[in-house]
Design an enzyme around this catalytic site. Sequence first.
Site, mmCIF file in Angstrom:
data_model
loop_
_atom_site.group_PDB
_atom_site.id
_atom_site.type_symbol
_atom_site.label_atom_id
_atom_site.label_comp_id
_atom_site.label_asym_id
_atom_site.label_seq_id
_atom_site.Cartn_x
_atom_site.Cartn_y
_atom_site.Cartn_z
ATOM 1 N N GLN A 130 0.811 -1.222 0.000
ATOM 2 C CA GLN A 130 0.000 0.000 0.000
ATOM 3 C C GLN A 130 0.842 1.269 0.000
ATOM 4 O OE1 GLN A 130 -2.826 -0.118 3.259
ATOM 5 N NE2 GLN A 130 -3.496 -2.193 2.750
ATOM 6 N N HIS A 174 -1.851 1.159 5.644
ATOM 7 C CA HIS A 174 -2.632 2.168 6.370
ATOM 8 C C HIS A 174 -1.898 3.493 6.546
ATOM 9 C CE1 HIS A 174 -5.684 -0.857 8.305
ATOM 10 N NE2 HIS A 174 -5.449 -1.102 7.022
ATOM 11 N N GLU A 218 -16.709 3.378 7.098
ATOM 12 C CA GLU A 218 -17.477 4.503 7.642
ATOM 13 C C GLU A 218 -17.382 5.755 6.785
ATOM 14 O OE1 GLU A 218 -16.680 3.456 12.393
ATOM 15 O OE2 GLU A 218 -16.011 5.386 11.558
ATOM 16 N N TYR A 243 -9.984 -9.566 10.565
ATOM 17 C CA TYR A 243 -9.988 -10.388 9.346
ATOM 18 C C TYR A 243 -10.074 -11.883 9.637
ATOM 19 C CZ TYR A 243 -8.797 -6.045 7.001
ATOM 20 O OH TYR A 243 -8.822 -4.756 6.532
#
Length: 366
Positions: A81, A143, A237, A258
């Site tokens: 990521q 993240h 969200e 997870y």
Amino acid sequence: MLNKSIVAAGLLLAGTASVHAAEYQVTPVAEGLAYPWSLAFLPDGGMLVTERAGRLRLINAAGELQAEPISGVPQAFVNSQAGLMGLALAPDFAKSGELFLSYACGTAEANHTCLASARFNGSALENTQEIFRVEPAKKGSAHYGGRIAFLADDTLLLTLGDGFDYREQAQNTANHLGSIVRLNRDGSAPQDNPFVGEQGAQPALYSIGHRNVQGLVVDADTGRVFSHEHGPRGGDEINLIEAGKNYGWPKITYGIDYDGAQISPYTELPGLEQPLLHWTPSIAPSGMTLYRGELFPQWQGNLLVSALAGKEVRRVMLKGNQVAEQESLFKELGVRFRDVRTGPDGALYLLTDSANGSVLRVTPTN
């Protein structure tokens, strides 16, 4: 590869009385981008696109993707990521040429979300300098957050992530993990930030208790700030962000881990903010725009959320500060969407998330 216009209609998810699916056509603008992440529109009609692989690309006013990446981009740590992420032009960009880039910096053993400013001269970046670095350093490559948006007072918001393995730190005001920060254009913390004066707190903090915020919109008409964040397994969200508020992660969540383990027994607790909307199963929201264009009048004032796992753009209709209805768009394309933007022409622009990613333009069929 998408090589022709695709004509389709949205699929209604909830409610029929006041919602009519828009007919649209989707046309490729540029292809062959390596995991495009963020998009900005230039005053001359061109576009800048970040590639997670660490490159900044120019699409000129004629719609042509330039073969050579733009020079002067800060060095990014690229893995999983991690990479080059967010992009935002300064409000006075037409005069100053200043822009801002978020990116992962460091190594696999010690890395951060970083923010750089630079001046774009039309072909290259000049005066590139790191102006903010998340503390502390973390291991791993997940993240980072990375979205950037300007407030009306010329300060900017930068969204961050909890570093995945550091989720408890999202409640710790002594660091930046799992937060949204507010910065001056030089990277310093404004003196009216909500945690300034709290002993041991990072002065840049604007809101805390976030997991991985990858959608950020400032409503220019009302000043409202909307964000969205990835939940774990479920519990994605949308939040209405207010200065100094705590959005709960990981003390409260609508998702589970997870592996199926419980993260928290609570979905709400006193003093912690509730989301405007949460999605289970996860759609993996990855970008967001507030539509204020003229081509799709039925989308006026709606949030449009790009989704990776959902392979869709979710249209979220608001009534005041409440979610009224939703609609799923572009599922027929069968691709992961990384970002969604409203163009100055009123068209919707989409970034597809793949090694051969595209910029797509959405316009009405009629």
